[in-house]
Design a protein around this motif. Structure first.
Motif, PDB file in Angstrom:
ATOM      1  N   PHE A  54     -10.138 -37.215  14.475  1.00  0.00           N
ATOM      2  CA  PHE A  54     -10.044 -38.673  14.322  1.00  0.00           C
ATOM      3  C   PHE A  54      -9.880 -39.400  15.659  1.00  0.00           C
ATOM      4  CE2 PHE A  54      -8.486 -37.488  10.006  1.00  0.00           C
ATOM      5  CZ  PHE A  54      -9.328 -38.277   9.252  1.00  0.00           C
ATOM      6  N   GLN A  55      -9.734 -38.675  16.753  1.00  0.00           N
ATOM      7  CA  GLN A  55      -9.286 -39.289  18.014  1.00  0.00           C
ATOM      8  C   GLN A  55     -10.173 -40.416  18.511  1.00  0.00           C
ATOM      9  OE1 GLN A  55      -8.620 -36.157  20.887  1.00  0.00           O
ATOM     10  NE2 GLN A  55      -6.464 -35.951  20.321  1.00  0.00           N
ATOM     11  N   ARG A  56     -11.475 -40.282  18.352  1.00  0.00           N
ATOM     12  CA  ARG A  56     -12.377 -41.289  18.920  1.00  0.00           C
ATOM     13  C   ARG A  56     -12.625 -42.462  17.977  1.00  0.00           C
ATOM     14  NH1 ARG A  56     -17.101 -37.818  22.082  1.00  0.00           N
ATOM     15  NH2 ARG A  56     -15.692 -36.718  23.505  1.00  0.00           N
ATOM     16  N   ALA A  57     -12.146 -42.368  16.758  1.00  0.00           N
ATOM     17  CA  ALA A  57     -12.387 -43.425  15.775  1.00  0.00           C
ATOM     18  C   ALA A  57     -11.454 -44.601  16.018  1.00  0.00           C
ATOM     19  CB  ALA A  57     -12.184 -42.881  14.365  1.00  0.00           C
ATOM     20  N   GLN A  58     -12.010 -45.817  15.971  1.00  0.00           N
ATOM     21  CA  GLN A  58     -11.232 -47.032  16.199  1.00  0.00           C
ATOM     22  C   GLN A  58     -11.179 -47.914  14.951  1.00  0.00           C
ATOM     23  OE1 GLN A  58      -9.543 -47.642  19.056  1.00  0.00           O
ATOM     24  NE2 GLN A  58     -10.227 -45.657  19.820  1.00  0.00           N
ATOM     25  N   THR A  59     -12.326 -48.183  14.370  1.00  0.00           N
ATOM     26  CA  THR A  59     -12.379 -49.085  13.219  1.00  0.00           C
ATOM     27  C   THR A  59     -12.162 -48.309  11.930  1.00  0.00           C
ATOM     28  OG1 THR A  59     -14.749 -48.835  12.821  1.00  0.00           O
ATOM     29  CG2 THR A  59     -14.073 -50.482  14.457  1.00  0.00           C
ATOM     30  N   GLN A  60     -11.968 -49.052  10.846  1.00  0.00           N
ATOM     31  CA  GLN A  60     -11.779 -48.432   9.537  1.00  0.00           C
ATOM     32  C   GLN A  60     -12.979 -47.575   9.157  1.00  0.00           C
ATOM     33  OE1 GLN A  60     -10.087 -50.502   5.846  1.00  0.00           O
ATOM     34  NE2 GLN A  60     -12.265 -50.601   5.438  1.00  0.00           N
ATOM     35  N   ASP A  61     -14.186 -48.106   9.323  1.00  0.00           N
ATOM     36  CA  ASP A  61     -15.382 -47.350   8.948  1.00  0.00           C
ATOM     37  C   ASP A  61     -15.528 -46.091   9.800  1.00  0.00           C
ATOM     38  OD1 ASP A  61     -15.910 -49.172   7.006  1.00  0.00           O
ATOM     39  OD2 ASP A  61     -17.730 -50.002   7.924  1.00  0.00           O
ATOM     40  N   LEU A  87      -3.498 -43.135   9.424  1.00  0.00           N
ATOM     41  CA  LEU A  87      -4.251 -43.830  10.468  1.00  0.00           C
ATOM     42  C   LEU A  87      -4.749 -45.195   9.986  1.00  0.00           C
ATOM     43  CD1 LEU A  87      -6.284 -40.813  11.886  1.00  0.00           C
ATOM     44  CD2 LEU A  87      -4.401 -41.993  12.999  1.00  0.00           C
ATOM     45  N   LEU A  88      -5.132 -45.272   8.718  1.00  0.00           N
ATOM     46  CA  LEU A  88      -5.569 -46.570   8.182  1.00  0.00           C
ATOM     47  C   LEU A  88      -4.412 -47.554   8.116  1.00  0.00           C
ATOM     48  CD1 LEU A  88      -7.948 -45.442   5.296  1.00  0.00           C
ATOM     49  CD2 LEU A  88      -8.594 -46.563   7.436  1.00  0.00           C
ATOM     50  N   LYS A  89      -3.216 -47.046   7.900  1.00  0.00           N
ATOM     51  CA  LYS A  89      -2.040 -47.927   7.886  1.00  0.00           C
ATOM     52  C   LYS A  89      -1.880 -48.596   9.246  1.00  0.00           C
ATOM     53  CE  LYS A  89       2.951 -47.913   7.087  1.00  0.00           C
ATOM     54  NZ  LYS A  89       4.129 -47.093   6.729  1.00  0.00           N
ATOM     55  N   GLY A  90      -2.065 -47.814  10.308  1.00  0.00           N
ATOM     56  CA  GLY A  90      -1.956 -48.381  11.658  1.00  0.00           C
ATOM     57  C   GLY A  90      -3.114 -49.275  12.014  1.00  0.00           C
ATOM     58  N   ASP A 123      -4.804 -43.730   0.691  1.00  0.00           N
ATOM     59  CA  ASP A 123      -4.218 -45.047   0.466  1.00  0.00           C
ATOM     60  C   ASP A 123      -3.965 -45.779   1.783  1.00  0.00           C
ATOM     61  OD1 ASP A 123      -1.230 -44.696   1.388  1.00  0.00           O
ATOM     62  OD2 ASP A 123      -1.624 -42.957   0.123  1.00  0.00           O
ATOM     63  N   VAL A 124      -3.689 -47.050   1.663  1.00  0.00           N
ATOM     64  CA  VAL A 124      -3.226 -47.874   2.781  1.00  0.00           C
ATOM     65  C   VAL A 124      -1.957 -48.566   2.315  1.00  0.00           C
ATOM     66  CG1 VAL A 124      -3.748 -49.745   4.372  1.00  0.00           C
ATOM     67  CG2 VAL A 124      -5.590 -48.250   3.611  1.00  0.00           C
ATOM     68  N   ASP A 125      -0.855 -48.279   3.005  1.00  0.00           N
ATOM     69  CA  ASP A 125       0.443 -48.867   2.642  1.00  0.00           C
ATOM     70  C   ASP A 125       0.784 -48.634   1.172  1.00  0.00           C
ATOM     71  OD1 ASP A 125       0.779 -49.819   5.240  1.00  0.00           O
ATOM     72  OD2 ASP A 125      -0.268 -51.688   4.793  1.00  0.00           O
ATOM     73  N   GLY A 126       0.494 -47.437   0.679  1.00  0.00           N
ATOM     74  CA  GLY A 126       0.852 -47.087  -0.683  1.00  0.00           C
ATOM     75  C   GLY A 126      -0.140 -47.528  -1.740  1.00  0.00           C
ATOM     76  N   GLU A 127      -1.152 -48.292  -1.377  1.00  0.00           N
ATOM     77  CA  GLU A 127      -2.166 -48.755  -2.330  1.00  0.00           C
ATOM     78  C   GLU A 127      -3.412 -47.880  -2.205  1.00  0.00           C
ATOM     79  OE1 GLU A 127      -5.118 -52.584  -3.136  1.00  0.00           O
ATOM     80  OE2 GLU A 127      -3.551 -52.719  -1.619  1.00  0.00           O
ATOM     81  N   VAL A 128      -3.785 -47.209  -3.293  1.00  0.00           N
ATOM     82  CA  VAL A 128      -4.975 -46.351  -3.284  1.00  0.00           C
ATOM     83  C   VAL A 128      -6.213 -47.212  -3.053  1.00  0.00           C
ATOM     84  CG1 VAL A 128      -6.445 -44.835  -4.666  1.00  0.00           C
ATOM     85  CG2 VAL A 128      -3.961 -44.580  -4.760  1.00  0.00           C
ATOM     86  N   VAL A 129      -7.000 -46.869  -2.030  1.00  0.00           N
ATOM     87  CA  VAL A 129      -8.184 -47.666  -1.699  1.00  0.00           C
ATOM     88  C   VAL A 129      -9.476 -46.868  -1.773  1.00  0.00           C
ATOM     89  CG1 VAL A 129      -6.919 -49.296  -0.251  1.00  0.00           C
ATOM     90  CG2 VAL A 129      -7.863 -47.229   0.792  1.00  0.00           C
TER      91      VAL A 129
END
Length: 344
Positions: free
Chosen positions: A97-104, A339-342, A303-309
């Motif tokens: 995941f190191q080089r990934a910046q955006t959500q996609d 990572l998505l939370k951040g 999930d993101v912040d506990g919400e399944v996405v």
């Protein structure tokens, strides 16, 4: 399923041998295992019992036996012992995941990581784009009538789109539209932004000239296109399925690949996984279509912040090493969620 000790021992060993080499297992081969300790005749009797229970069957005219879908299900539910991930595998997932910046980019990385770690096809269902939050919108002049629309979503997810206006726009007009949009819509989901734009159309019509309304319409088009992702999930490693004899038939693979591209069958399964907790294993017909005969799909929500996405998982032969696959899918989902939370 009621096993006696001997039946469970022989079934467990038959599963182990079949998972390792994919060949029908005969009673003589089982009887030779040191831990079995009974005659071939006794093994044959137990195998006949297991066949009557619907757990194994004989393919074609082979003297050996292989598991049925029910056999795989019983093995996964009652006998399987999941192996904990070692530190090296966890580090490999994190490094992926190191080089990934955006959500996609994070989601695309998760798909690549899973296909690499498991040697199977992997997929990650994208979050509903309408739930992404608008953080900022801006316009950059590229020429008299060419315009770059910049959307910032969920902090780091930047979307750019070049548009052509029918007449030239001044910097002050662009700034006024940008200020209006940022004042009224920042902090709202894209779905809410679209709804609010419709509801405030009368106000926009009164307070803005024709050019500025055109700029507003262009921004609306960019938001609209963002909410309509072309593909509902990332998929990686499809060609890995060529490595499995039971899936390597040309017609079989063609049907599988078409199913991936058409989305319908897989989306139904992923939607079902969204409602479940933890890792789910779908075997054969449980996958929802005859195309997936001899296949298993292992999924888990993220999930993101506990919400399944969304959901991620792998597609491979039913003859997969579930004890290794399940924890890899589970850990990838956990790291992606953190990572998505951040990134939000």
């Amino acid at each position: 399923m009621n096993f006696n000790e001997r039946s469970e021992l022989l079934f467990k060993n038959l599963m182990s041998m079949y998972l390792n080499d994919g060949k029908p297992v005969g009673s003589t081969a089982l009887a030779k295992l040191p831990e079995v300790g009974v005659s071939s005749a006794t093994v044959r009797n137990v195998m006949a019992d297991l066949e009557r229970m619907g757990l194994i069957h004989s393919p074609h005219t082979s003297a050996g036996r292989i598991p049925t879908d029910l056999g795989f299900r019983v093995f996964v539910d009652t006998i399987l012992t999941v192996q904990p991930l070692n530190q090296t595998v966890q580090q490999n997932i994190q490094q992926g995941f190191q080089r990934a910046q955006t959500q996609d980019e994070l989601i695309g990385s998760a798909s690549n990581i899973l296909s690499s770690l498991t040697g199977m096809a992997s997929l990650v269902m994208l979050p509903n784009k309408e739930q992404e939050v608008l953080r900022h919108i801006d316009f950059v002049r590229l020429g008299e009538r060419r315009l770059l629309v910049v959307l910032v979503l969920n902090d780091n997810d930047v979307q750019n789109r070049i548009i052509e206006l029918e007449e030239a726009a001044s910097e002050s007009e662009l700034l006024e539209v940008a200020n209006y949009l940022n004042k009224h819509f920042v902090g709202h989901s894209l779905r809410d932004v679209k709804d609010k734009l419709v509801n405030q159309m009368d106000e926009i019509r009164l307070n803005m000239n024709q050019l500025m309304r055109a700029i507003m319409d262009a921004a609306d088009d960019v938001i609209d296109s963002k909410t309509k992702a072309v593909a509902p999930y990332f998929i990686s490693g499809k060609t890995n399925l060529l490595n499995y004899q039971e899936l390597a038939d040309t017609d079989k693979l063609k049907a599988l690949f078409q199913s991936f591209e058409q989305h319908t069958h897989m989306l139904n399964l992923l939607d079902k996984s969204m409602q479940a907790k933890g890792v789910q294993v779908f075997i054969g017909n449980e996958c929802g279509h005859e195309i997936y005969q001899n296949c298993s799909i292992v999924t888990t929500p993220y999930d993101v912040d506990g919400e399944v996405v969304g959901v991620l998982g792998v597609v491979g032969p039913s003859r997969m090493h579930y004890d290794h696959i399940v924890p890899r899918v589970d850990m990838t989902a956990k790291i992606l969620s953190s990572l998505l939370k951040g990134n939000r």
